[in-house]
Design an enzyme around this catalytic site. Structure first.
Site, mmCIF file in Angstrom:
data_model
loop_
_atom_site.group_PDB
_atom_site.id
_atom_site.type_symbol
_atom_site.label_atom_id
_atom_site.label_comp_id
_atom_site.label_asym_id
_atom_site.label_seq_id
_atom_site.Cartn_x
_atom_site.Cartn_y
_atom_site.Cartn_z
ATOM 1 C CG HIS A 203 -0.323 0.297 2.516
ATOM 2 N ND1 HIS A 203 0.215 -0.684 3.296
ATOM 3 C CD2 HIS A 203 -0.124 1.446 3.188
ATOM 4 C CE1 HIS A 203 0.710 -0.148 4.411
ATOM 5 N NE2 HIS A 203 0.525 1.146 4.362
HETATM 6 C C1 UD1 Z 1 -2.324 5.712 5.469
HETATM 7 C C2 UD1 Z 1 -1.074 6.284 6.128
HETATM 8 C C3 UD1 Z 1 0.026 5.229 6.133
HETATM 9 C C4 UD1 Z 1 -0.448 3.915 6.756
HETATM 10 C C5 UD1 Z 1 -1.747 3.475 6.090
HETATM 11 C C6 UD1 Z 1 -2.295 2.273 6.819
HETATM 12 C C7 UD1 Z 1 -0.717 8.699 5.806
HETATM 13 C C8 UD1 Z 1 0.038 9.724 5.062
HETATM 14 N N1 UD1 Z 1 -0.575 7.435 5.387
HETATM 15 O O1 UD1 Z 1 -2.012 5.446 4.110
HETATM 16 O O2 UD1 Z 1 1.124 5.706 6.887
HETATM 17 O O3 UD1 Z 1 0.546 2.946 6.572
HETATM 18 O O4 UD1 Z 1 -2.721 4.529 6.152
HETATM 19 O O5 UD1 Z 1 -3.176 1.542 6.049
HETATM 20 O O6 UD1 Z 1 -1.395 9.013 6.747
HETATM 21 N N2 UD1 Z 1 -9.263 4.748 0.802
HETATM 22 C C9 UD1 Z 1 -10.505 4.150 0.671
HETATM 23 N N3 UD1 Z 1 -11.159 3.794 1.818
HETATM 24 C C10 UD1 Z 1 -10.682 4.011 3.061
HETATM 25 C C11 UD1 Z 1 -9.414 4.623 3.176
HETATM 26 C C12 UD1 Z 1 -8.729 4.994 2.049
HETATM 27 O O7 UD1 Z 1 -10.991 3.935 -0.441
HETATM 28 O O8 UD1 Z 1 -11.336 3.655 4.047
HETATM 29 C C13 UD1 Z 1 -8.509 5.090 -0.432
HETATM 30 C C14 UD1 Z 1 -8.787 6.509 -0.925
HETATM 31 O O9 UD1 Z 1 -8.765 6.488 -2.318
HETATM 32 C C15 UD1 Z 1 -7.564 7.270 -0.420
HETATM 33 C C16 UD1 Z 1 -6.474 6.209 -0.475
HETATM 34 O O10 UD1 Z 1 -7.119 4.983 -0.156
HETATM 35 O O11 UD1 Z 1 -7.268 8.400 -1.204
HETATM 36 C C17 UD1 Z 1 -5.330 6.457 0.495
HETATM 37 O O12 UD1 Z 1 -5.823 6.615 1.834
HETATM 38 P P1 UD1 Z 1 -5.010 7.504 2.893
HETATM 39 O O13 UD1 Z 1 -5.613 7.355 4.225
HETATM 40 O O14 UD1 Z 1 -4.806 8.887 2.378
HETATM 41 O O15 UD1 Z 1 -3.575 6.848 2.888
HETATM 42 P P2 UD1 Z 1 -3.149 5.329 3.038
HETATM 43 O O16 UD1 Z 1 -2.473 4.928 1.782
HETATM 44 O O17 UD1 Z 1 -4.284 4.532 3.523
HETATM 45 N N1 UDP Z 2 -4.241 -5.725 8.755
HETATM 46 C C1 UDP Z 2 -5.503 -6.321 8.809
HETATM 47 N N2 UDP Z 2 -6.112 -6.662 7.630
HETATM 48 C C2 UDP Z 2 -5.541 -6.458 6.419
HETATM 49 C C3 UDP Z 2 -4.247 -5.864 6.379
HETATM 50 C C4 UDP Z 2 -3.638 -5.499 7.572
HETATM 51 O O1 UDP Z 2 -6.038 -6.537 9.894
HETATM 52 O O2 UDP Z 2 -6.159 -6.795 5.396
HETATM 53 C C5 UDP Z 2 -3.585 -5.343 10.018
HETATM 54 C C6 UDP Z 2 -2.239 -5.984 10.238
HETATM 55 O O3 UDP Z 2 -2.362 -7.254 10.841
HETATM 56 C C7 UDP Z 2 -1.539 -4.965 11.120
HETATM 57 C C8 UDP Z 2 -2.088 -3.637 10.628
HETATM 58 O O4 UDP Z 2 -3.305 -3.951 9.960
HETATM 59 O O5 UDP Z 2 -1.912 -5.148 12.485
HETATM 60 C C9 UDP Z 2 -1.113 -2.991 9.688
HETATM 61 O O6 UDP Z 2 -1.735 -1.943 9.040
HETATM 62 P P1 UDP Z 2 -1.225 -1.360 7.637
HETATM 63 O O7 UDP Z 2 -0.393 -2.356 6.932
HETATM 64 O O8 UDP Z 2 -2.417 -0.823 6.947
HETATM 65 O O9 UDP Z 2 -0.380 -0.079 8.091
HETATM 66 P P2 UDP Z 2 1.150 0.151 8.528
HETATM 67 O O10 UDP Z 2 1.452 -0.760 9.667
HETATM 68 O O11 UDP Z 2 2.010 -0.072 7.337
HETATM 69 O O12 UDP Z 2 1.159 1.595 8.895
#
Ligand code: UD1
Ligand code: UDP
Length: 356
Positions: A203
């Site tokens: 991601h």
């Molecule tokens: C965010 C965090 C990242 C973390 C990740 C965990 C920032 C800058 N990044 O990244 O550090 O590792 O969360 O998963 O804060 N979207 C949906 N549904 C949702 C959420 C997001 O469709 O419920 C889509 C949207 O198109 C959005 C994109 O995902 O623009 C990115 O979401 P965003 O929360 O901005 O960043 P993440 O890549 O999720």
């Molecule tokens: N996770 C989950 N379901 C998924 C993917 C991740 O429950 O489909 C959990 C995972 O076990 C971990 C956390 O989400 O506890 C990690 O989140 P993510 O990878 O989104 O973010 P990061 O740790 O990179 O910020």
């Protein structure tokens, strides 16, 4: 004590769960959800499974550019803080929700406690690196998961208020690993056998927003499938799904795309995987704690202990580097040494807050 906790993204719900539980035994907590993640599979499912109380406030900020998203959060959190006037604001990790919470608090003179302080990738292209550096420098209490994090903060002149407490994600994992083994039927649902598949997550913008990196990662997964006969199961983050749609990128034969799964299903999938391939921060630690070999799909990692112990190989997005790590590396015979604490980080955090 009156604590206002800010969460917003998937890993923060998991990190906050054990701390909320320990806090609420003796204190008042107001839980603010920024709304950064909002899909049921990215948010609600974790509240239900981890027994986290429903947020007192959901700011409904949603997605947007970094400036828009962080700015909207800053304004809304400020309002919540003015209404509540808490003794502490508690923030987790390194997302935009973390930074917005820390900034809103410091500007109102409310003390900030940062859980998972001191992590550094030294890669300024990562949004998380700005968020965590700035948050650490706003914080009055810095709760570090590892000694490495304590040492890194010292190099930035941050020593006061720094506490080595262990990793709250490992608290959550220890509380739920056995439950996941007993209750999750995800392997049966997906027709998977223990150690008969690899588990992947992707991601990070470095992988999703650079088309050649995303293509290279999928090609590597398919190569691994062809060599090992094991499919790569990939619970797909919505960001990645969107980029694949934009690029009209279909997964190759060896990759099995599924929707994001809940925490118990994820812990079950991790424990039974032959290997984990990921660019997630949290999942690298979970792989290590379960003694499952991990290949990290990033050019560097903050969780250097996992690499030093030989249980994690940093491969980036390069196809041949990923395939080589997954198929030729010799993994340690011994179990990984414990470096992320004893599963009681949350209690320590509450004790420190009580003394502060
Ligand atoms: C965010 C965090 C990242 C973390 C990740 C965990 C920032 C800058 N990044 O990244 O550090 O590792 O969360 O998963 O804060 N979207 C949906 N549904 C949702 C959420 C997001 O469709 O419920 C889509 C949207 O198109 C959005 C994109 O995902 O623009 C990115 O979401 P965003 O929360 O901005 O960043 P993440 O890549 O999720
Ligand atoms: N996770 C989950 N379901 C998924 C993917 C991740 O429950 O489909 C959990 C995972 O076990 C971990 C956390 O989400 O506890 C990690 O989140 P993510 O990878 O989104 O973010 P990061 O740790 O990179 O910020």
């Amino acid at each position: 004590m009156n604590i206002l906790t800010i969460v917003g993204a998937r890993p923060q719900f998991i990190k906050a769960a054990p701390v909320s539980q320990a806090l609420r035994a003796r204190h008042r907590e107001v839980l603010v959800h920024t709304g950064q993640h909002y899909d049921v599979a990215m948010s609600d499912v974790f509240f239900a499974e981890l027994g986290i109380p429903q947020p007192d406030v959901n700011l409904g900020v949603g997605s947007g550019s970094h400036g828009q998203q962080t700015g909207r959060m800053l304004m809304a959190i400020e309002e919540a803080l003015l209404g509540e006037r808490p003794d502490w604001v508690l923030v987790y990790g390194d997302t935009n929700s973390t930074l917005a919470g820390a900034l809103a608090a410091i500007k109102l003179g409310v003390p900030v406690a940062h859980v998972e302080a001191g992590l550094r990738s030294f890669n300024r292209a990562m949004p998380e690196e700005h968020n965590r550096v700035l948050t650490d420098h706003c914080a009055d209490l810095l709760f570090c998961p590892t000694q490495t994090a304590v040492d890194l903060l010292a190099t930035e002149g941050l020593a006061s208020g720094v506490h080595l407490v262990g990793d709250v994600m490992v608290d959550a994992l220890r509380q739920h690993a056995e439950m996941a083994r007993q209750r999750s039927d995800v392997l049966a649902r997906l027709g998977l056998l223990p150690k008969g598949y690899l588990l992947a997550t992707v991601h990070r913008p470095y992988n999703t927003d650079v088309p050649e990196n995303l293509r290279s990662i999928f090609a590597a997964f398919n190569d691994i499938y062809r060599r090992s006969g094991r499919p790569v199961v990939l619970p797909l983050h919505p960001r990645t799904r969107q980029r694949m749609d934009d690029l009209a990128l279909d997964p190759p034969d060896g990759v099995r795309l599924i929707d994001p799964v809940g925490y118990l299903d994820m812990l079950a999938l991790e424990q039974a995987a032959a290997m984990i391939l990921t660019d997630s921060g949290g999942i690298q630690k979970e792989a290590y704690t379960f003694a499952v070999p991990c290949v990290t799909l990033r050019p560097e990692t903050e969780w250097v202990e996992t690499v030093q112990a030989g249980w994690n190989v940093v491969a980036g997005a390069d196809r041949s580097a990923i395939v080589q790590a997954a198929t030729q590396y010799t993994w340690p015979a011994d179990l990984p040494p414990s470096v992320f604490g004893d599963g009681h980080a949350a209690e320590r955090i509450v004790e420190v807050l009580e003394r502060a």
